[in-house]
Scaffold this active site. Sequence first.
Site, PDB file in Angstrom:
ATOM      1  CB  ILE A 142      -0.710   2.794   0.150  1.00  0.00           C
ATOM      2  CG1 ILE A 142      -0.665   1.290  -0.048  1.00  0.00           C
ATOM      3  CG2 ILE A 142      -1.188   3.179   1.518  1.00  0.00           C
ATOM      4  CD1 ILE A 142       0.179   0.576   0.968  1.00  0.00           C
ATOM      5  CB  CYS A 143      -3.248   7.467  -2.010  1.00  0.00           C
ATOM      6  SG  CYS A 143      -2.685   6.552  -3.396  1.00  0.00           S
ATOM      7  CB  THR A 144      -3.525  10.579   2.348  1.00  0.00           C
ATOM      8  OG1 THR A 144      -2.911   9.582   3.156  1.00  0.00           O
ATOM      9  CG2 THR A 144      -4.484  11.409   3.188  1.00  0.00           C
ATOM     10  CG  ASN A 320      -4.929   3.278   1.043  1.00  0.00           C
ATOM     11  OD1 ASN A 320      -4.118   4.020   1.586  1.00  0.00           O
ATOM     12  ND2 ASN A 320      -5.123   3.267  -0.257  1.00  0.00           N
ATOM     13  NE  ARG A 333      -1.471   5.744   5.144  1.00  0.00           N
ATOM     14  CZ  ARG A 333      -2.282   5.500   4.134  1.00  0.00           C
ATOM     15  NH1 ARG A 333      -2.584   6.437   3.267  1.00  0.00           N
ATOM     16  NH2 ARG A 333      -2.832   4.311   3.979  1.00  0.00           N
TER      17      ARG A 333
END
Length: 395
Positions: A142-144, A320, A333
């Site tokens: 899970i990322c930005t 995501n 986010r």
Amino acid sequence: MLGQSRFIFVLLAAAATCALAQHAPPWTEDCRKSTYPPSGPTYRGPVPWYTINLDLPPYKRWHELMTEKASTLKILVNSMKNVVNSFVPSGKIVQLVDQKLPGLLDNLSGPFEEEMKGIADVTEIPLGEIISFNIFYEIFTICTSIITEDKEGHLLHGRNMDFGVFLGWNVNNNTWVVTEELKPLTVNLDFQRNNKTVFKATSFAGYVGMLTGFKPGLFSLTLNERFSMNGGYIGILEWILGKKDSMWIGFITRSVLENSTSYEEAKNILSKTKLLAPAYFILGGNQSGEGCVITRERKDSLDVYELDPKNGRWYVVQTNYDRWKSPFFLDDRRTPTKMCLNRATQENLSFSTLYDVLSTKPILNKLTVYTTLIDVTKGHYETYLRDCPDPCIGW
Ligand SMILES: *[C@@H]1O[C@H](CO)[C@@H](O)[C@H](O)[C@H]1NC(C)=O
Ligand SMILES: *[C@@H]1O[C@H](CO)[C@@H](O)[C@H](O)[C@H]1NC(C)=O
Ligand SMILES: *[C@@H]1O[C@H](CO)[C@@H](O)[C@H](O)[C@H]1NC(C)=O
Ligand SMILES: *[C@@H]1O[C@H](CO)[C@@H](O)[C@H](O)[C@H]1NC(C)=O
Ligand SMILES: *[C@@H]1O[C@H](CO)[C@@H](O)[C@H](O)[C@H]1NC(C)=O
Ligand SMILES: *[C@@H]1O[C@H](CO)[C@@H](O)[C@H](O)[C@H]1NC(C)=O
């Protein structure tokens, strides 16, 4: 290790808290300022550099690094086994992995099979478990990711790598087990041919795909997980059952970093290659307008969203969730990332402003393993290990 029911209880409790919390202090905060150069409690430390020599046969490339990291990787692989065994206590799954997965490796194109065999031999971890370690990233990341363009057309690329959700919680200090165990495995890699850099990347020792990297002067690339009903599980099952015509997502990014020679070529391959799992590719180039988010289904690309500075689109942001849909209400986010970028303004873009954004909760959260900052044209690449001390949201 938490038993299954306890584990689910903790998850539900966490979800209930977060439903109230992700939009309120102390779980969120005002856009951070002056966090760069990194210091203080959200900075765990630097990431060490290693050279991977592509002139060596694939079997031997990881030998030096993995000799050093074998015991750390064993700890992580054991945690993952414990998670699996807590869901299916007979130990059957791990047994299956150890016995059956290696037989399914044929037809992986490129150097991956030999590299994983080399890693298994040098760490004395069963090959099946090394393969599952390499598959795990297709599922739990899970990322930005952000690409920005300033008024002069100069691009920057930043990302937080968040990993380890649902894989167990340390009650002693409120951290995710796997997230913590990944920090000492995080390495910066300088892949070389003829003693010259081909690309640089940040990875976890033992993982041969790439999720974050760049080719100096040419392009930068990060991979974010995309959840979908027709998701990675189906692709991976199909692959195990013998339908091997698609690529693992971490392996295609590795291939692109290693062998593509331009932004356009990379974009084309990342849009068109059939994948095992859906994904977002965030790709930056070396000149104005060259930055995009490619939203992938397994077969097709659904959307390529590119910078358009003339029309005011001076950044692209990907977490995501598909950009045309609202983020999951427990996990937004995207809104704070955009808000902080808008506040920083296009006039003030630098590693410093990107690091500020990526240090703001909940963009920084308890899953965040590292933050990477990339400047393709200047050839700068920096990665920092992160912590998110309490009060801090679980994701
Ligand atoms: C492996 O690839 C060959 C040629 O591409 C193909 O004929 C064969 O069916 C493949 N094997 C599996 C198990 O997919
Ligand atoms: C939390 O505890 C785990 C297990 O004891 C340890 O590995 C980890 O480094 C700790 N993390 C922090 C941020 O204190
Ligand atoms: C790379 O550099 C090392 C030491 O500087 C040298 O021994 C080696 O021959 C070089 N290899 C190639 C392929 O140029
Ligand atoms: C890159 O290309 C070379 C030469 O064609 C090939 O041997 C290698 O396997 C490719 N690398 C990857 C990661 O696909
Ligand atoms: C930018 O990338 C292109 C390939 O996409 C390359 O031909 C060009 O030389 C690069 N420009 C610079 C300044 O490196
Ligand atoms: C942008 O930078 C300028 C000059 O350093 C500074 O005066 C201004 O306050 C900054 N703006 C924001 C929104 O940070």
